[in-house]
Design a protein around this motif. Structure first.
Motif, PDB file in Angstrom:
ATOM      1  N   PHE A  76      -9.866  25.960-115.046  1.00 44.05           N
ATOM      2  CA  PHE A  76      -8.677  25.194-114.708  1.00 44.05           C
ATOM      3  C   PHE A  76      -7.475  25.541-115.580  1.00 44.05           C
ATOM      4  N   ALA A  77      -7.543  26.657-116.308  1.00 47.02           N
ATOM      5  CA  ALA A  77      -6.392  27.110-117.108  1.00 47.02           C
ATOM      6  C   ALA A  77      -5.143  27.286-116.236  1.00 47.02           C
ATOM      7  N   PRO A  78      -5.245  27.828-115.012  1.00 49.20           N
ATOM      8  CA  PRO A  78      -4.045  27.929-114.174  1.00 49.20           C
ATOM      9  C   PRO A  78      -3.448  26.553-113.821  1.00 49.20           C
ATOM     10  N   VAL A  79      -4.277  25.541-113.704  1.00 48.50           N
ATOM     11  CA  VAL A  79      -3.781  24.186-113.438  1.00 48.50           C
ATOM     12  C   VAL A  79      -3.003  23.694-114.657  1.00 48.50           C
ATOM     13  N   ARG A  80      -3.581  23.886-115.834  1.00 50.23           N
ATOM     14  CA  ARG A  80      -2.894  23.471-117.065  1.00 50.23           C
ATOM     15  C   ARG A  80      -1.574  24.210-117.237  1.00 50.23           C
ATOM     16  N   ALA A  81      -1.521  25.474-116.809  1.00 47.01           N
ATOM     17  CA  ALA A  81      -0.286  26.260-116.922  1.00 47.01           C
ATOM     18  C   ALA A  81       0.764  25.820-115.900  1.00 47.01           C
ATOM     19  N   ARG A  82       0.315  25.278-114.795  1.00 50.66           N
ATOM     20  CA  ARG A  82       1.233  24.893-113.715  1.00 50.66           C
ATOM     21  C   ARG A  82       1.952  23.572-113.970  1.00 50.66           C
ATOM     22  N   TYR A  83       1.315  22.670-114.710  1.00 51.55           N
ATOM     23  CA  TYR A  83       1.832  21.311-114.882  1.00 51.55           C
ATOM     24  C   TYR A  83       2.087  20.970-116.345  1.00 51.55           C
ATOM     25  N   ASP A  94     -12.442  21.764-104.355  1.00 49.77           N
ATOM     26  CA  ASP A  94     -11.512  20.846-103.701  1.00 49.77           C
ATOM     27  C   ASP A  94     -10.438  20.390-104.694  1.00 49.77           C
ATOM     28  N   ILE A  95     -10.852  20.037-105.889  1.00 43.86           N
ATOM     29  CA  ILE A  95      -9.903  19.594-106.913  1.00 43.86           C
ATOM     30  C   ILE A  95      -8.950  20.730-107.284  1.00 43.86           C
ATOM     31  N   TYR A  96      -9.508  21.898-107.525  1.00 48.70           N
ATOM     32  CA  TYR A  96      -8.683  23.052-107.899  1.00 48.70           C
ATOM     33  C   TYR A  96      -7.660  23.363-106.809  1.00 48.70           C
ATOM     34  N   ASN A  97      -8.143  23.418-105.574  1.00 49.39           N
ATOM     35  CA  ASN A  97      -7.248  23.756-104.466  1.00 49.39           C
ATOM     36  C   ASN A  97      -6.143  22.722-104.284  1.00 49.39           C
ATOM     37  N   GLU A  98      -6.460  21.447-104.419  1.00 49.84           N
ATOM     38  CA  GLU A  98      -5.431  20.429-104.260  1.00 49.84           C
ATOM     39  C   GLU A  98      -4.398  20.515-105.370  1.00 49.84           C
TER      40      GLU A  98
END
Length: 162
Positions: free
Chosen positions: A85-92, A155-159
């Motif tokens: 989930f590093a890309p999620v952390r980088a996005r937000y 599902d979580i990652y994609n959302e």
């Protein structure tokens, strides 16, 4: 006559408990996926700081309203902390706001957080995506996160990445 049946049923449930416990989801590198200390006890300054960073970075804010003792809230916080989930952390700009469990009488904390963003908390976590001005971008989807631990990682990652 019903008492022996009840006792037999209870014994069967107890016998199944270790098998059910073995099926509990775990996260690689996370000792207890159902506890988290990521949730900020005094979240308003953290929210304000995240919104200020969002104005500079252009990133949205991911506001996770929950508590470290809620299995779904902790599961989500720990999942977001994994390498995947590093890309999620980088996005937000991410804030974990400790609001307790306001949907359970007497267990709520920091009610001003939900009020600020116009939420009546029906379950935790409630996950809001905010623009840099604090406008909620996912009002209908935000309350649906309260079952985070039973959703698939994909599902979580994609959302979060859509």
């Amino acid at each position: 006559m019903t008492r022996p049946i009840t006792l037999a049923f209870t014994a069967a449930l107890i016998a199944m408990a270790p098998a059910a416990a073995a099926e509990t989801r775990s996260l690689p590198g996370v000792a207890d996926a159902y506890k988290s200390d990521a949730f900020v006890a005094d979240p308003m300054p953290a929210i304000d700081a995240a919104l200020a960073r969002a104005k500079q970075s252009g990133k949205p804010v991911l506001l996770v309203m929950g508590t470290g003792g809620c299995h779904d809230s902790a599961w989500l916080a720990n999942l977001i902390a994994t390498d995947r989930f590093a890309p999620v952390r980088a996005r937000y700009e991410i804030v974990y706001a400790d609001i307790g469990m306001p949907h359970i009488r007497g267990l709520g904390r920091n009610p001003e957080v939900a009020k600020r963003f116009g939420f009546k908390i029906k379950g935790t976590p409630t996950v809001a995506v905010l623009d840099a001005n604090g406008t909620v971008l996912n009002r209908k989807a935000a309350p649906k996160w309260r079952n985070a631990a039973s959703r698939s990682d994909d599902d979580i990652y994609n959302e979060l990445m859509s």
